[in-house]
Design a protein around this motif. Structure first.
Motif, PDB file in Angstrom:
ATOM      1  N   ASP A 165       1.635  -9.920   6.262  1.00 36.33           N
ATOM      2  CA  ASP A 165       2.376 -10.183   5.117  1.00 36.33           C
ATOM      3  C   ASP A 165       2.296  -9.045   4.010  1.00 36.33           C
ATOM      4  OD1 ASP A 165       3.339 -12.463   6.202  1.00 36.33           O
ATOM      5  OD2 ASP A 165       1.759 -13.713   5.406  1.00 36.33           O
ATOM      6  N   PHE A 166       3.313  -8.316   3.665  1.00 39.12           N
ATOM      7  CA  PHE A 166       3.204  -7.208   2.872  1.00 39.12           C
ATOM      8  C   PHE A 166       3.365  -8.002   1.283  1.00 39.12           C
ATOM      9  CE2 PHE A 166       4.677  -3.630   0.445  1.00 39.12           C
ATOM     10  CZ  PHE A 166       3.755  -2.681   0.784  1.00 39.12           C
ATOM     11  N   PRO A 167       2.545  -7.570   0.424  1.00 42.85           N
ATOM     12  CA  PRO A 167       2.488  -8.072  -0.900  1.00 42.85           C
ATOM     13  C   PRO A 167       3.453  -7.773  -1.639  1.00 42.85           C
ATOM     14  CG  PRO A 167       0.638  -6.642  -0.719  1.00 42.85           C
ATOM     15  CD  PRO A 167       1.222  -6.566   0.727  1.00 42.85           C
ATOM     16  N   LYS A 168       4.065  -8.847  -2.665  1.00 43.99           N
ATOM     17  CA  LYS A 168       5.001  -8.355  -3.540  1.00 43.99           C
ATOM     18  C   LYS A 168       4.403  -7.785  -4.582  1.00 43.99           C
ATOM     19  CE  LYS A 168       8.431 -12.004  -1.868  1.00 43.99           C
ATOM     20  NZ  LYS A 168       9.053 -13.389  -2.460  1.00 43.99           N
ATOM     21  N   LEU A 169       5.336  -7.177  -5.647  1.00 45.39           N
ATOM     22  CA  LEU A 169       4.641  -6.586  -6.801  1.00 45.39           C
ATOM     23  C   LEU A 169       4.514  -7.680  -7.777  1.00 45.39           C
ATOM     24  CD1 LEU A 169       7.264  -3.639  -7.226  1.00 45.39           C
ATOM     25  CD2 LEU A 169       4.935  -3.304  -6.551  1.00 45.39           C
ATOM     26  N   THR A 170       3.258  -7.458  -8.449  1.00 43.52           N
ATOM     27  CA  THR A 170       2.973  -8.465  -9.411  1.00 43.52           C
ATOM     28  C   THR A 170       3.737  -8.372 -10.693  1.00 43.52           C
ATOM     29  OG1 THR A 170       1.223  -7.015 -10.229  1.00 43.52           O
ATOM     30  CG2 THR A 170       0.570  -8.494  -8.610  1.00 43.52           C
ATOM     31  N   SER A 171       3.511  -9.031 -11.549  1.00 44.46           N
ATOM     32  CA  SER A 171       4.634  -8.902 -12.941  1.00 44.46           C
ATOM     33  C   SER A 171       4.240  -7.608 -13.575  1.00 44.46           C
ATOM     34  CB  SER A 171       4.207 -10.112 -13.890  1.00 44.46           C
ATOM     35  OG  SER A 171       2.804 -10.174 -14.350  1.00 44.46           O
ATOM     36  N   SER A 172       2.940  -7.307 -13.790  1.00 43.34           N
ATOM     37  CA  SER A 172       2.710  -6.193 -14.254  1.00 43.34           C
ATOM     38  C   SER A 172       2.935  -4.762 -13.469  1.00 43.34           C
ATOM     39  CB  SER A 172       1.080  -5.949 -14.552  1.00 43.34           C
ATOM     40  OG  SER A 172       0.285  -5.943 -13.221  1.00 43.34           O
ATOM     41  N   GLN A 173       2.841  -4.937 -12.321  1.00 46.23           N
ATOM     42  CA  GLN A 173       3.338  -3.867 -11.254  1.00 46.23           C
ATOM     43  C   GLN A 173       4.840  -3.595 -11.410  1.00 46.23           C
ATOM     44  OE1 GLN A 173       1.581  -4.892  -7.532  1.00 46.23           O
ATOM     45  NE2 GLN A 173      -0.479  -4.302  -8.225  1.00 46.23           N
ATOM     46  N   ARG A 174       5.534  -4.807 -11.570  1.00 49.26           N
ATOM     47  CA  ARG A 174       7.040  -4.632 -11.807  1.00 49.26           C
ATOM     48  C   ARG A 174       7.725  -4.432 -12.813  1.00 49.26           C
ATOM     49  NH1 ARG A 174      10.353  -6.816  -7.677  1.00 49.26           N
ATOM     50  NH2 ARG A 174      12.360  -7.249  -8.244  1.00 49.26           N
ATOM     51  N   LYS A 175       6.862  -4.233 -13.953  1.00 55.59           N
ATOM     52  CA  LYS A 175       7.189  -3.970 -15.182  1.00 55.59           C
ATOM     53  C   LYS A 175       8.050  -2.587 -15.250  1.00 55.59           C
ATOM     54  CE  LYS A 175       6.132  -4.516 -19.950  1.00 55.59           C
ATOM     55  NZ  LYS A 175       4.867  -4.739 -20.998  1.00 55.59           N
ATOM     56  N   GLY A 176       9.072  -2.210 -15.764  1.00 56.99           N
ATOM     57  CA  GLY A 176       9.960  -1.040 -15.595  1.00 56.99           C
ATOM     58  C   GLY A 176      10.253  -0.742 -14.176  1.00 56.99           C
ATOM     59  N   TYR A 177      10.255  -1.522 -13.035  1.00 56.35           N
ATOM     60  CA  TYR A 177      10.535  -1.263 -12.026  1.00 56.35           C
ATOM     61  C   TYR A 177      12.320  -1.291 -11.779  1.00 56.35           C
ATOM     62  CZ  TYR A 177      11.194  -1.722  -6.855  1.00 56.35           C
ATOM     63  OH  TYR A 177      11.438  -1.427  -5.326  1.00 56.35           O
ATOM     64  N   ARG A 178      12.719  -0.291 -11.098  1.00 54.61           N
ATOM     65  CA  ARG A 178      14.366  -0.292 -10.943  1.00 54.61           C
ATOM     66  C   ARG A 178      14.484   0.456  -9.468  1.00 54.61           C
ATOM     67  NH1 ARG A 178      13.734  -2.919 -14.511  1.00 54.61           N
ATOM     68  NH2 ARG A 178      14.930  -3.017 -16.521  1.00 54.61           N
ATOM     69  N   GLY A 179      13.603   0.223  -8.351  1.00 53.48           N
ATOM     70  CA  GLY A 179      13.595   0.561  -7.099  1.00 53.48           C
ATOM     71  C   GLY A 179      13.461   2.137  -6.948  1.00 53.48           C
ATOM     72  N   ASN A 180      14.068   2.768  -5.972  1.00 50.01           N
ATOM     73  CA  ASN A 180      13.937   4.231  -5.655  1.00 50.01           C
ATOM     74  C   ASN A 180      12.214   4.625  -5.245  1.00 50.01           C
ATOM     75  OD1 ASN A 180      16.515   4.854  -6.637  1.00 50.01           O
ATOM     76  ND2 ASN A 180      15.854   5.107  -8.627  1.00 50.01           N
ATOM     77  N   ASP A 181      11.967   3.565  -4.203  1.00 53.47           N
ATOM     78  CA  ASP A 181      10.530   3.653  -3.916  1.00 53.47           C
ATOM     79  C   ASP A 181      10.376   4.804  -2.817  1.00 53.47           C
ATOM     80  OD1 ASP A 181       9.007   0.969  -4.719  1.00 53.47           O
ATOM     81  OD2 ASP A 181      11.410   0.400  -4.009  1.00 53.47           O
ATOM     82  N   ASN A 182       9.081   5.593  -3.112  1.00 53.71           N
ATOM     83  CA  ASN A 182       8.928   6.504  -2.144  1.00 53.71           C
ATOM     84  C   ASN A 182       7.580   6.202  -1.257  1.00 53.71           C
ATOM     85  OD1 ASN A 182       8.508   9.225  -0.584  1.00 53.71           O
ATOM     86  ND2 ASN A 182       7.468   9.835  -2.423  1.00 53.71           N
ATOM     87  N   PHE A 183       7.521   5.972   0.116  1.00 58.77           N
ATOM     88  CA  PHE A 183       6.333   5.621   0.761  1.00 58.77           C
ATOM     89  C   PHE A 183       6.067   6.855   1.728  1.00 58.77           C
ATOM     90  CE2 PHE A 183       8.095   1.504  -0.132  1.00 58.77           C
ATOM     91  CZ  PHE A 183       6.983   0.556  -0.223  1.00 58.77           C
ATOM     92  N   TYR A 184       4.720   6.902   1.877  1.00 64.14           N
ATOM     93  CA  TYR A 184       4.173   8.018   2.635  1.00 64.14           C
ATOM     94  C   TYR A 184       2.764   7.691   2.971  1.00 64.14           C
ATOM     95  CZ  TYR A 184       2.380   9.718  -1.783  1.00 64.14           C
ATOM     96  OH  TYR A 184       1.475   9.922  -2.982  1.00 64.14           O
ATOM     97  N   ILE A 185       2.112   8.123   4.027  1.00 62.93           N
ATOM     98  CA  ILE A 185       0.725   7.850   4.405  1.00 62.93           C
ATOM     99  C   ILE A 185      -0.137   9.199   3.851  1.00 62.93           C
ATOM    100  CG2 ILE A 185      -0.923   7.608   6.310  1.00 62.93           C
ATOM    101  CD1 ILE A 185       1.117   5.369   6.185  1.00 62.93           C
ATOM    102  N   ARG A 186      -1.180   8.830   3.290  1.00 62.86           N
ATOM    103  CA  ARG A 186      -2.115   9.803   2.642  1.00 62.86           C
ATOM    104  C   ARG A 186      -3.797   9.047   3.012  1.00 62.86           C
ATOM    105  NH1 ARG A 186      -2.511  11.199  -3.370  1.00 62.86           N
ATOM    106  NH2 ARG A 186      -3.535   9.291  -3.481  1.00 62.86           N
ATOM    107  N   ASP A 187      -4.463  10.011   3.891  1.00 63.90           N
ATOM    108  CA  ASP A 187      -5.885   9.498   4.258  1.00 63.90           C
ATOM    109  C   ASP A 187      -5.734   8.238   4.874  1.00 63.90           C
ATOM    110  OD1 ASP A 187      -6.515  11.950   2.951  1.00 63.90           O
ATOM    111  OD2 ASP A 187      -7.026  10.961   1.076  1.00 63.90           O
ATOM    112  N   GLY A 188      -4.845   7.863   5.659  1.00 64.51           N
ATOM    113  CA  GLY A 188      -4.734   6.617   6.269  1.00 64.51           C
ATOM    114  C   GLY A 188      -4.283   5.510   5.591  1.00 64.51           C
ATOM    115  N   LYS A 189      -3.863   5.559   4.286  1.00 69.16           N
ATOM    116  CA  LYS A 189      -3.456   4.522   3.499  1.00 69.16           C
ATOM    117  C   LYS A 189      -1.981   4.541   3.287  1.00 69.16           C
ATOM    118  CE  LYS A 189      -7.747   3.104   2.954  1.00 69.16           C
ATOM    119  NZ  LYS A 189      -8.504   1.806   3.524  1.00 69.16           N
ATOM    120  N   LEU A 190      -1.060   3.494   2.924  1.00 65.83           N
ATOM    121  CA  LEU A 190      -0.040   3.568   2.694  1.00 65.83           C
ATOM    122  C   LEU A 190       0.206   3.813   1.144  1.00 65.83           C
ATOM    123  CD1 LEU A 190       3.155   3.106   3.473  1.00 65.83           C
ATOM    124  CD2 LEU A 190       2.824   0.859   3.230  1.00 65.83           C
TER     125      LEU A 190
END
Length: 248
Positions: free
Chosen positions: A141-166
């Motif tokens: 289950d991938f976690p949803k953004l919390t209220s503080s993480q979502r503040k000012g969020y309007r999409g345009n996500d950029n995902f990539y792998i760095r040092d084995g982390k997403l």
């Protein structure tokens, strides 16, 4: 007669010399191999090779509306001659697929990024960890953004792998409705895996809090200026009174 013979012999010699020369052909410019086109109802395909003999083909398919469909993860274990299929419903279109081992347990994770046209969701992640010789899929289950993480969020996500982390980055916007404007800052999150559960760590300070603090500091500076002006006027008045008393 003799002249004709010589002319004929000269012409034949020139013809034979021309035929003996190799033809010079200009080399053709190399053409990039064309990407094989997917036949309907398939829409997306990406091959991920985890190790020799271990490969995962990720596909999306569906007929009709492109906002909905399904995905398939086809695992091929050519060394053990085992082939398994993992399927699920898909909301939106697949943007990209990532492979990692975030908990460093030797079991690969396949992460599918899909983008929905629904302005409330923006991005969805479908995550699976494969164990038991990479054949059994465990849905995460991938976690949803919390209220503080979502503040000012309007999409345009950029995902990539760095040092084995997403890693996840997205721009921060200020305002609401028609008055929303990009702030020029980005928020960065790091996703890990522990006990088949995702961990989330925010690597950058919340830019909206920084802007609010800056705006809150501005009135304070204005108040300080006003108080200093009042002090200067009061000091000037007191000095005038002293001069009058001295004259008397």
């Amino acid at each position: 007669m003799t002249n004709r013979f010589y002319l004929f012999a000269f012409a034949m010699g020139a013809l034979m010399a021309g035929c003996g020369r190799p033809e010079t052909k200009t080399p053709a410019a190399p053409t990039a191999p064309k990407k094989p086109e997917l036949m309907a109802p398939f829409r997306f395909h990406k091959l991920i090779e985890v190790s020799p003999g271990q490969s995962y083909d990720v596909l999306s398919w569906g007929r009709g509306a492109e906002e909905a469909g399904a995905f398939m993860i086809l695992h091929s274990d050519s060394s053990a001659i085992k082939y398994t299929t993992t399927t699920g419903d898909l909301d939106g279109a697949i943007i990209d697929v990532y492979n990692s081992d975030m908990d460093v347990d030797g079991n690969p994770e396949i992460l599918i990024q899909a983008k929905s046209k629904d302005t409330a969701n923006y991005t969805s992640i479908y995550a699976f960890e494969f164990n038991d010789n990479n054949s059994k899929a465990n849905k995460l289950d991938f976690p949803k953004l919390t209220s503080s993480q979502r503040k000012g969020y309007r999409g345009n996500d950029n995902f990539y792998i760095r040092d084995g982390k997403l890693m996840r980055e997205f721009p921060i916007f200020n305002g609401t409705g028609k008055e929303v404007k990009p702030s020029g800052a980005k928020r960065q999150l790091e996703y890990g895996l522990r006990g088949n559960e995702f961990t989330v760590k925010q690597l950058s300070k919340d830019s909206t809090d920084v802007s609010n603090k800056a705006s809150n500091n501005q009135p304070a500076k204005a108040d300080e200026k006003k108080s200093s002006d009042k002090q200067s006027t009061s000091s000037s008045k007191s000095s005038k009174k002293k001069h009058k008393r001295h004259r008397e």
